[in-house]
Design an enzyme around this catalytic site. Structure first.
Site, PDB file in Angstrom:
ATOM      1  N   HIS A   1      19.287 -19.791  19.233  1.00 10.20           N
ATOM      2  CA  HIS A   1      18.837 -21.070  19.776  1.00 10.20           C
ATOM      3  C   HIS A   1      18.131 -20.917  21.117  1.00 10.20           C
ATOM      4  O   HIS A   1      18.688 -20.362  22.058  1.00 10.20           O
ATOM      5  CB  HIS A   1      19.961 -22.105  19.923  1.00 10.20           C
ATOM      6  CG  HIS A   1      19.471 -23.480  19.592  1.00 10.20           C
ATOM      7  ND1 HIS A   1      18.766 -24.235  20.479  1.00 10.20           N
ATOM      8  CD2 HIS A   1      19.523 -24.196  18.437  1.00 10.20           C
ATOM      9  CE1 HIS A   1      18.428 -25.369  19.893  1.00 10.20           C
ATOM     10  NE2 HIS A   1      18.866 -25.369  18.656  1.00 10.20           N
TER      11      HIS A   1
ATOM     12  N   ARG B   1      14.566 -32.442   5.888  1.00  7.61           N
ATOM     13  CA  ARG B   1      13.350 -32.720   6.668  1.00  7.61           C
ATOM     14  C   ARG B   1      12.396 -31.533   6.691  1.00  7.61           C
ATOM     15  O   ARG B   1      11.220 -31.698   6.892  1.00  7.61           O
ATOM     16  CB  ARG B   1      13.697 -33.150   8.095  1.00  7.61           C
ATOM     17  CG  ARG B   1      14.251 -32.048   8.949  1.00  7.61           C
ATOM     18  CD  ARG B   1      14.402 -32.489  10.391  1.00  7.61           C
ATOM     19  NE  ARG B   1      15.476 -33.458  10.550  1.00  7.61           N
ATOM     20  CZ  ARG B   1      16.132 -33.626  11.709  1.00  7.61           C
ATOM     21  NH1 ARG B   1      15.788 -32.929  12.760  1.00  7.61           N
ATOM     22  NH2 ARG B   1      17.109 -34.496  11.799  1.00  7.61           N
TER      23      ARG B   1
ATOM     24  N   GLU C   1      28.083 -17.052  15.664  1.00  9.15           N
ATOM     25  CA  GLU C   1      26.770 -17.063  16.315  1.00  9.15           C
ATOM     26  C   GLU C   1      26.920 -17.943  17.548  1.00  9.15           C
ATOM     27  O   GLU C   1      27.214 -19.136  17.438  1.00  9.15           O
ATOM     28  CB  GLU C   1      25.706 -17.632  15.382  1.00  9.15           C
ATOM     29  CG  GLU C   1      24.325 -17.672  16.049  1.00  9.15           C
ATOM     30  CD  GLU C   1      23.220 -18.181  15.113  1.00  9.15           C
ATOM     31  OE1 GLU C   1      23.402 -18.121  13.876  1.00  9.15           O
ATOM     32  OE2 GLU C   1      22.192 -18.635  15.643  1.00  9.15           O
TER      33      GLU C   1
ATOM     34  N   THR D   1      19.566 -28.418  16.014  1.00  2.93           N
ATOM     35  CA  THR D   1      21.019 -28.328  16.117  1.00  2.93           C
ATOM     36  C   THR D   1      21.428 -28.391  17.584  1.00  2.93           C
ATOM     37  O   THR D   1      21.075 -27.514  18.370  1.00  2.93           O
ATOM     38  CB  THR D   1      21.508 -27.004  15.497  1.00  2.93           C
ATOM     39  OG1 THR D   1      20.835 -26.817  14.265  1.00  2.93           O
ATOM     40  CG2 THR D   1      23.004 -27.033  15.282  1.00  2.93           C
TER      41      THR D   1
ATOM     42  N   ARG E   1       2.080 -32.862   5.918  1.00  6.79           N
ATOM     43  CA  ARG E   1       0.944 -33.320   5.118  1.00  6.79           C
ATOM     44  C   ARG E   1       1.284 -33.534   3.643  1.00  6.79           C
ATOM     45  O   ARG E   1       0.420 -33.886   2.859  1.00  6.79           O
ATOM     46  CB  ARG E   1      -0.179 -32.278   5.208  1.00  6.79           C
ATOM     47  CG  ARG E   1      -1.027 -32.393   6.433  1.00  6.79           C
ATOM     48  CD  ARG E   1      -1.918 -33.630   6.332  1.00  6.79           C
ATOM     49  NE  ARG E   1      -2.816 -33.718   7.457  1.00  6.79           N
ATOM     50  CZ  ARG E   1      -4.063 -33.247   7.448  1.00  6.79           C
ATOM     51  NH1 ARG E   1      -4.543 -32.647   6.389  1.00  6.79           N
ATOM     52  NH2 ARG E   1      -4.804 -33.369   8.513  1.00  6.79           N
TER      53      ARG E   1
ATOM     54  N   ASN F   1      13.986 -17.558  11.599  1.00  9.19           N
ATOM     55  CA  ASN F   1      14.224 -18.886  11.030  1.00  9.19           C
ATOM     56  C   ASN F   1      12.862 -19.501  10.688  1.00  9.19           C
ATOM     57  O   ASN F   1      12.044 -19.728  11.580  1.00  9.19           O
ATOM     58  CB  ASN F   1      14.978 -19.735  12.070  1.00  9.19           C
ATOM     59  CG  ASN F   1      15.259 -21.128  11.562  1.00  9.19           C
ATOM     60  OD1 ASN F   1      14.387 -21.759  10.978  1.00  9.19           O
ATOM     61  ND2 ASN F   1      16.454 -21.619  11.800  1.00  9.19           N
TER      62      ASN F   1
ATOM     63  N   GLU G   1      21.661 -21.613   6.534  1.00  5.45           N
ATOM     64  CA  GLU G   1      22.314 -22.459   7.545  1.00  5.45           C
ATOM     65  C   GLU G   1      22.559 -23.817   6.939  1.00  5.45           C
ATOM     66  O   GLU G   1      21.655 -24.360   6.275  1.00  5.45           O
ATOM     67  CB  GLU G   1      21.325 -22.652   8.694  1.00  5.45           C
ATOM     68  CG  GLU G   1      21.769 -22.163  10.011  1.00  5.45           C
ATOM     69  CD  GLU G   1      20.765 -22.586  11.061  1.00  5.45           C
ATOM     70  OE1 GLU G   1      20.710 -23.771  11.397  1.00  5.45           O
ATOM     71  OE2 GLU G   1      20.044 -21.707  11.524  1.00  5.45           O
TER      72      GLU G   1
ATOM     73  N   ARG H   1      18.923 -28.982   5.649  1.00  2.53           N
ATOM     74  CA  ARG H   1      19.555 -30.138   6.295  1.00  2.53           C
ATOM     75  C   ARG H   1      19.839 -31.215   5.273  1.00  2.53           C
ATOM     76  O   ARG H   1      19.162 -31.317   4.243  1.00  2.53           O
ATOM     77  CB  ARG H   1      18.646 -30.699   7.390  1.00  2.53           C
ATOM     78  CG  ARG H   1      18.427 -29.749   8.559  1.00  2.53           C
ATOM     79  CD  ARG H   1      17.646 -30.442   9.648  1.00  2.53           C
ATOM     80  NE  ARG H   1      18.454 -31.420  10.328  1.00  2.53           N
ATOM     81  CZ  ARG H   1      19.036 -31.226  11.522  1.00  2.53           C
ATOM     82  NH1 ARG H   1      18.865 -30.093  12.168  1.00  2.53           N
ATOM     83  NH2 ARG H   1      19.775 -32.165  12.058  1.00  2.53           N
TER      84      ARG H   1
ATOM     85  N   HIS I   1      17.536 -23.464   7.231  1.00  2.00           N
ATOM     86  CA  HIS I   1      18.530 -24.528   7.390  1.00  2.00           C
ATOM     87  C   HIS I   1      18.222 -25.637   6.393  1.00  2.00           C
ATOM     88  O   HIS I   1      17.212 -26.330   6.521  1.00  2.00           O
ATOM     89  CB  HIS I   1      18.463 -25.048   8.832  1.00  2.00           C
ATOM     90  CG  HIS I   1      19.496 -26.063   9.170  1.00  2.00           C
ATOM     91  ND1 HIS I   1      19.657 -26.556  10.443  1.00  2.00           N
ATOM     92  CD2 HIS I   1      20.440 -26.691   8.423  1.00  2.00           C
ATOM     93  CE1 HIS I   1      20.648 -27.434  10.467  1.00  2.00           C
ATOM     94  NE2 HIS I   1      21.130 -27.544   9.234  1.00  2.00           N
TER      95      HIS I   1
ATOM     96  N   HIS J   1      10.326 -24.100  10.484  1.00  2.00           N
ATOM     97  CA  HIS J   1       9.165 -24.839  10.988  1.00  2.00           C
ATOM     98  C   HIS J   1       7.888 -24.568  10.203  1.00  2.00           C
ATOM     99  O   HIS J   1       6.913 -25.313  10.337  1.00  2.00           O
ATOM    100  CB  HIS J   1       8.981 -24.605  12.486  1.00  2.00           C
ATOM    101  CG  HIS J   1      10.067 -25.291  13.269  1.00  2.00           C
ATOM    102  ND1 HIS J   1      10.571 -26.517  12.892  1.00  2.00           N
ATOM    103  CD2 HIS J   1      10.757 -24.928  14.365  1.00  2.00           C
ATOM    104  CE1 HIS J   1      11.517 -26.874  13.737  1.00  2.00           C
ATOM    105  NE2 HIS J   1      11.663 -25.913  14.641  1.00  2.00           N
TER     106      HIS J   1
HETATM  107  N1  PXP Z   1      20.642 -20.493  15.011  1.00  2.00           N
HETATM  108  C1  PXP Z   1      21.059 -21.703  14.585  1.00  2.00           C
HETATM  109  C2  PXP Z   1      22.447 -21.810  14.064  1.00  2.00           C
HETATM  110  C3  PXP Z   1      20.192 -22.820  14.596  1.00  2.00           C
HETATM  111  O1  PXP Z   1      20.633 -24.010  14.172  1.00  2.00           O
HETATM  112  C4  PXP Z   1      18.872 -22.650  15.049  1.00  2.00           C
HETATM  113  C5  PXP Z   1      17.917 -23.806  15.044  1.00  2.00           C
HETATM  114  O2  PXP Z   1      17.646 -24.175  13.740  1.00  2.00           O
HETATM  115  C6  PXP Z   1      18.482 -21.374  15.463  1.00  2.00           C
HETATM  116  C7  PXP Z   1      19.386 -20.323  15.467  1.00  2.00           C
HETATM  117  C8  PXP Z   1      17.090 -21.093  15.923  1.00  2.00           C
HETATM  118  O3  PXP Z   1      16.868 -21.745  17.128  1.00  2.00           O
HETATM  119  P1  PXP Z   1      15.378 -21.810  17.687  1.00  2.00           P
HETATM  120  O4  PXP Z   1      14.568 -22.554  16.662  1.00  2.00           O
HETATM  121  O5  PXP Z   1      15.529 -22.547  18.974  1.00  2.00           O
HETATM  122  O6  PXP Z   1      14.913 -20.396  17.852  1.00  2.00           O
END
Ligand code: PXP
Length: 251
Positions: free
Chosen positions: A198, A57, A159, A109, A26, A15, A78, A53, A51, A18
């Protein structure tokens, strides 16, 4: 398609939200989440999760379009189960969509989707996606009731939310692992694929990866954090190695 192609291999989806969080802090064009995705795929990831959103963000619409073009492995989009997001997914055609609950004020999430409470509206959105050729994964708590409801509305995959597992320690964590193991077994019986996500870290991934039914991991926060110390390629290789080691050991 990927190097994780043996029958027992587990798929690693990174994912990259970030990377976009840092970029947006910035207002620059860097670091680019699409370039990060390319590095992840070259370093042993099987897919990329992003994701989009409602408040944009981190990942933005343009990132989604470019990820679709650049990702050679699986692109997992996502998103919340809204009409706006369903339209974007149908136009973009990711390899799979993961429907998640979304609240504006949350940091990430929190909790799984309430598939039972989602009723006919959720079913209709799943059906629209599937009709358009986009398989659907539902992000749910490790609960038998939510799992059965997910199977009933046409999900291809579930998931299971591992946030609770990640936050627990000792005997309580072992109990949560048992709960996850038991819903994973039921998921396969129902004919769905199993993903986990997660709160997964290098320290806690091993026990989860030993669950034989698990097909895929979605890992973001800890892996991107580890990349500060290991490089992004090094972090992906470390998680890939941890998954493969857990699956190949008899312990
Ligand atoms: N799976 C889903 C459905 C999520 O919403 C997230 C967080 O965006 C993740 C996995 C990844 O979680 P983490 O960032 O805690 O590894």
């Amino acid at each position: 398609m990927s190097h994780a192609s043996s029958p027992s291999a587990i798929r690693l989806h990174v994912n990259i939200d970030h990377v976009a969080t840092v970029r947006n802090a910035r207002g620059t064009a860097y670091p680019c989440p699409v370039e990060a995705a390319v590095v992840c795929m070259a370093s042993g990831a099987d897919g990329i999760t992003a994701h989009l959103r409602e408040d944009r963000r981190h990942i933005r619409d343009e990132d989604v379009r470019r990820l679709r073009e650049r990702i050679s492995g699986t692109f997992n989009l996502e998103m919340a189960a809204t009409d706006e997001m369903v339209a974007i997914a149908i136009a973009t055609k990711p390899d799979i969509v993961t429907l998640v609950p979304e609240r504006r004020e949350e940091r990430t999430t929190e909790g799984g989707l309430d598939v039972i409470g989602g009723g006919a509206a959720l079913r209709a959105r799943v059906e629209s996606l599937v009709r358009a050729g986009v398989p659907v994964s539902l992000f749910i708590a490790p609960s038998e009731d939510q799992l059965r409801a997910s199977a009933a509305i046409g999900a291809t995959q579930v998931e299971f939310h591992t946030g609770e597992y990640a936050n627990l320690t000792g005997a309580a964590q072992a109990l949560e692992l048992q709960r996850i193991a038991s819903v994973c077994t039921l998921t396969k019986t129902l004919g769905l694929q199993v993903a986990l996500g997660h709160g997964i870290t290098l320290a806690n991934v091993g026990a989860l990866a030993k669950l034989p039914e698990v097909h895929e991991f979605n890992i973001g926060h800890a892996l991107i954090g580890d990349a500060i110390f290991l490089s992004l390629a090094g972090a992906v290789r470390s998680y890939r190695g941890a998954l493969d080691a857990a699956r190949s050991s008899d312990a």
